[in-house]
Motif scaffolding. Structure first.
Motif, PDB file in Angstrom:
ATOM      1  N   VAL A 183       0.858  -1.182   0.000  1.00  0.00           N
ATOM      2  CA  VAL A 183       0.000   0.000   0.000  1.00  0.00           C
ATOM      3  C   VAL A 183       0.896   1.235   0.000  1.00  0.00           C
ATOM      4  N   CYS A 184       0.666   2.156  -0.935  1.00  0.00           N
ATOM      5  CA  CYS A 184       1.530   3.325  -1.113  1.00  0.00           C
ATOM      6  C   CYS A 184       0.763   4.607  -0.801  1.00  0.00           C
ATOM      7  N   ALA A 185       1.366   5.487  -0.004  1.00  0.00           N
ATOM      8  CA  ALA A 185       0.697   6.733   0.378  1.00  0.00           C
ATOM      9  C   ALA A 185       1.745   7.725   0.866  1.00  0.00           C
ATOM     10  N   THR A 186       1.305   8.960   1.104  1.00  0.00           N
ATOM     11  CA  THR A 186       2.111   9.919   1.862  1.00  0.00           C
ATOM     12  C   THR A 186       1.283  10.366   3.059  1.00  0.00           C
ATOM     13  N   PRO A 187       1.934  10.685   4.191  1.00  0.00           N
ATOM     14  CA  PRO A 187       1.181  11.090   5.388  1.00  0.00           C
ATOM     15  C   PRO A 187       0.568  12.473   5.239  1.00  0.00           C
ATOM     16  N   GLN A 188      -0.281  12.795   6.183  1.00  0.00           N
ATOM     17  CA  GLN A 188      -0.999  14.065   6.148  1.00  0.00           C
ATOM     18  C   GLN A 188      -0.007  15.239   6.157  1.00  0.00           C
ATOM     19  N   GLY A 189      -0.225  16.166   5.243  1.00  0.00           N
ATOM     20  CA  GLY A 189       0.655  17.311   5.116  1.00  0.00           C
ATOM     21  C   GLY A 189       1.742  17.150   4.075  1.00  0.00           C
ATOM     22  N   GLU A 190       1.987  15.916   3.617  1.00  0.00           N
ATOM     23  CA  GLU A 190       2.972  15.661   2.564  1.00  0.00           C
ATOM     24  C   GLU A 190       2.237  15.565   1.226  1.00  0.00           C
ATOM     25  N   ARG A 191       2.350  16.622   0.426  1.00  0.00           N
ATOM     26  CA  ARG A 191       1.595  16.694  -0.820  1.00  0.00           C
ATOM     27  C   ARG A 191       2.432  16.360  -2.054  1.00  0.00           C
ATOM     28  N   HIS A 192       3.721  16.143  -1.865  1.00  0.00           N
ATOM     29  CA  HIS A 192       4.576  15.761  -2.989  1.00  0.00           C
ATOM     30  C   HIS A 192       4.395  14.267  -3.265  1.00  0.00           C
ATOM     31  N   GLU A 193       4.091  13.928  -4.495  1.00  0.00           N
ATOM     32  CA  GLU A 193       3.656  12.574  -4.797  1.00  0.00           C
ATOM     33  C   GLU A 193       4.536  11.855  -5.810  1.00  0.00           C
ATOM     34  N   ALA A 226       6.062   7.895   1.364  1.00  0.00           N
ATOM     35  CA  ALA A 226       7.085   8.787   0.822  1.00  0.00           C
ATOM     36  C   ALA A 226       7.070  10.092   1.597  1.00  0.00           C
ATOM     37  N   LEU A 227       8.249  10.566   1.978  1.00  0.00           N
ATOM     38  CA  LEU A 227       8.404  11.814   2.728  1.00  0.00           C
ATOM     39  C   LEU A 227       9.387  12.697   1.969  1.00  0.00           C
ATOM     40  N   THR A 228       8.852  13.736   1.338  1.00  0.00           N
ATOM     41  CA  THR A 228       9.683  14.602   0.504  1.00  0.00           C
ATOM     42  C   THR A 228       9.995  15.925   1.187  1.00  0.00           C
ATOM     43  N   ALA A 229       8.992  16.574   1.759  1.00  0.00           N
ATOM     44  CA  ALA A 229       9.202  17.903   2.337  1.00  0.00           C
ATOM     45  C   ALA A 229       8.595  18.059   3.725  1.00  0.00           C
ATOM     46  N   LEU A 230       7.919  17.051   4.238  1.00  0.00           N
ATOM     47  CA  LEU A 230       7.241  17.155   5.532  1.00  0.00           C
ATOM     48  C   LEU A 230       8.269  17.167   6.665  1.00  0.00           C
ATOM     49  N   PRO A 231       8.248  18.165   7.564  1.00  0.00           N
ATOM     50  CA  PRO A 231       9.214  18.208   8.667  1.00  0.00           C
ATOM     51  C   PRO A 231       9.048  17.009   9.600  1.00  0.00           C
ATOM     52  N   GLU A 232      10.139  16.621  10.232  1.00  0.00           N
ATOM     53  CA  GLU A 232      10.106  15.480  11.139  1.00  0.00           C
ATOM     54  C   GLU A 232       9.128  15.707  12.292  1.00  0.00           C
ATOM     55  N   ALA A 233       9.002  16.957  12.750  1.00  0.00           N
ATOM     56  CA  ALA A 233       8.076  17.242  13.848  1.00  0.00           C
ATOM     57  C   ALA A 233       6.643  16.924  13.464  1.00  0.00           C
ATOM     58  N   ALA A 234       6.324  17.048  12.171  1.00  0.00           N
ATOM     59  CA  ALA A 234       4.970  16.737  11.704  1.00  0.00           C
ATOM     60  C   ALA A 234       4.806  15.274  11.347  1.00  0.00           C
ATOM     61  N   SER A 235       5.888  14.626  10.894  1.00  0.00           N
ATOM     62  CA  SER A 235       5.763  13.239  10.445  1.00  0.00           C
ATOM     63  C   SER A 235       5.897  12.235  11.587  1.00  0.00           C
ATOM     64  N   ALA A 236       6.753  12.512  12.581  1.00  0.00           N
ATOM     65  CA  ALA A 236       7.044  11.523  13.619  1.00  0.00           C
ATOM     66  C   ALA A 236       5.801  11.066  14.384  1.00  0.00           C
ATOM     67  N   PRO A 237       4.917  11.988  14.840  1.00  0.00           N
ATOM     68  CA  PRO A 237       3.725  11.509  15.551  1.00  0.00           C
ATOM     69  C   PRO A 237       2.821  10.650  14.661  1.00  0.00           C
ATOM     70  N   GLN A 238       2.723  11.006  13.380  1.00  0.00           N
ATOM     71  CA  GLN A 238       1.882  10.220  12.476  1.00  0.00           C
ATOM     72  C   GLN A 238       2.449   8.817  12.274  1.00  0.00           C
ATOM     73  N   LEU A 239       3.775   8.730  12.157  1.00  0.00           N
ATOM     74  CA  LEU A 239       4.392   7.423  11.957  1.00  0.00           C
ATOM     75  C   LEU A 239       4.190   6.541  13.184  1.00  0.00           C
ATOM     76  N   ALA A 240       4.305   7.124  14.354  1.00  0.00           N
ATOM     77  CA  ALA A 240       4.081   6.348  15.581  1.00  0.00           C
ATOM     78  C   ALA A 240       2.642   5.856  15.650  1.00  0.00           C
ATOM     79  N   THR A 241       1.694   6.733  15.286  1.00  0.00           N
ATOM     80  CA  THR A 241       0.285   6.345  15.295  1.00  0.00           C
ATOM     81  C   THR A 241       0.004   5.250  14.283  1.00  0.00           C
ATOM     82  N   LEU A 242       0.577   5.400  13.098  1.00  0.00           N
ATOM     83  CA  LEU A 242       0.363   4.412  12.042  1.00  0.00           C
ATOM     84  C   LEU A 242       0.956   3.069  12.418  1.00  0.00           C
ATOM     85  N   ARG A 243       2.189   3.061  12.931  1.00  0.00           N
ATOM     86  CA  ARG A 243       2.819   1.797  13.301  1.00  0.00           C
ATOM     87  C   ARG A 243       1.992   1.063  14.350  1.00  0.00           C
ATOM     88  N   ALA A 244       1.440   1.817  15.295  1.00  0.00           N
ATOM     89  CA  ALA A 244       0.637   1.193  16.348  1.00  0.00           C
ATOM     90  C   ALA A 244      -0.670   0.644  15.804  1.00  0.00           C
TER      91      ALA A 244
END
Length: 299
Positions: free
Chosen positions: A172-182, A226-244
């Motif tokens: 399954v391929c996606a980008t997290p919320q706030g990452e609009r570069h595809e 894929a994470l192209t321009a999303l700052p780590e402060a915005a991506s890290a909480p989402q990744l933790a939520t997704l992994r869980a």
């Protein structure tokens, strides 16, 4: 035939000759006798035209399998060693919003290089250059959106070209919320598809709950972000939520220039698309029933 002529730039007369005289391509026929070209047929025609335009004779190429044609195209490019990068013609077409020319040029590159070569040497460098021009005020988001739309069209053809069985590894391929570069995600999905996976392409800017819901419904073996321009402060909480939220058997793979150093157990970084290709093939060989749980990062 009209659609193929428009997509490849090959004349109808030449296409008929390649089919009838040289049997370089053999499209299926509808009950009424109309030609029906598959995505594999189109890729082969584009590759043959590239080689013929470079001086080869169709009679020498007609009986060669696709892998042999790819090798010939790669050898020719190594000898030519052009100064301009391979994505430069497509970028020039994009800059004047000539969608038809840009699509044809990108399709040529995909056919000539294969999925991994296209992702590594064309799609991602093109995305990086568009980003640089955007920051310098030399290009706007519309140019990148057009490039992404064309790459997604190529991705759709690649995925439809291969029927996958129910036991094939699902990515399954996606980008997290706030990452609009595809575009980077598109390139990664092409690589995963070519490596044998069944690709479920969700697109950009999705919250972790939606990605997890889709992954569970698709019984995904891998979630590729894929994470192209999303700052780590915005991506890290989402990744933790997704992994869980993902099942333990579902691996989480991250990727792109904004993918930070992995944190937590079972996290691994993939440095490039060659490594992505290798890990997908290993996962496909292992089978969908293999235990996952590893979170992987693709750079």
């Amino acid at each position: 035939m009209r659609d193929v002529v428009r997509a490849t730039g090959l004349s109808e007369h030449a296409l008929r000759a390649w089919e009838r005289r040289h049997r370089a391509i053999e499209p299926q026929r509808s009950p009424g006798g109309t030609r029906r070209y598959s995505s594999e047929d189109l890729a082969r025609i584009l590759l043959l035209k590239r080689l013929v335009d470079g001086g080869a004779r169709i009679g020498e190429l007609a009986a060669l399998p696709h892998d042999a044609l790819l090798e010939r195209a790669a050898a020719r490019e190594r000898r030519a060693a052009p100064d301009d990068p391979p994505w430069a013609p497509a970028l020039e077409a994009l800059s004047r919003f000539d969608a038809e020319a840009a699509q044809r040029l990108l399709a040529h590159e995909l056919a000539a290089r294969g999925a991994v070569g296209f992702a590594t040497h064309v799609a991602l460098p093109l995305l990086a250059e568009l980003g640089e021009r955007w920051h310098r005020g030399e290009a706007g988001p519309a140019t990148e959106h057009l490039a992404t739309a064309l790459a997604r069209h190529l991705l759709g053809d690649a995925v439809r070209a291969r029927a996958r069985g129910p036991e094939t590894t699902t990515v399954v391929c996606a980008t997290p919320q706030g990452e609009r570069h595809e575009l980077g995600l598109v390139a990664g999905a092409i690589v995963a598809d070519a490596a044998g996976a069944r690709v479920v392409f969700l697109g950009a800017d999705l919250p972790p709950g939606e990605i997890a819901r889709a992954a569970r419904a698709a019984r995904a073996d891998v979630v590729l972000l894929a994470l192209t321009a999303l700052p780590e402060a915005a991506s890290a909480p989402q990744l933790a939520t997704l992994r869980a939220a993902l099942p333990a058997r579902t691996e989480l793979w991250l990727g792109g220039p904004a993918a930070a150093a992995p944190r937590g157990p079972g996290v691994r970084i993939l440095r490039d698309f060659e490594e992505l290709d290798r890990h997908v093939r290993m996962r496909v060989r292992a089978g969908p029933a293999a235990d996952g749980g590893a979170a992987t990062s693709m750079v």
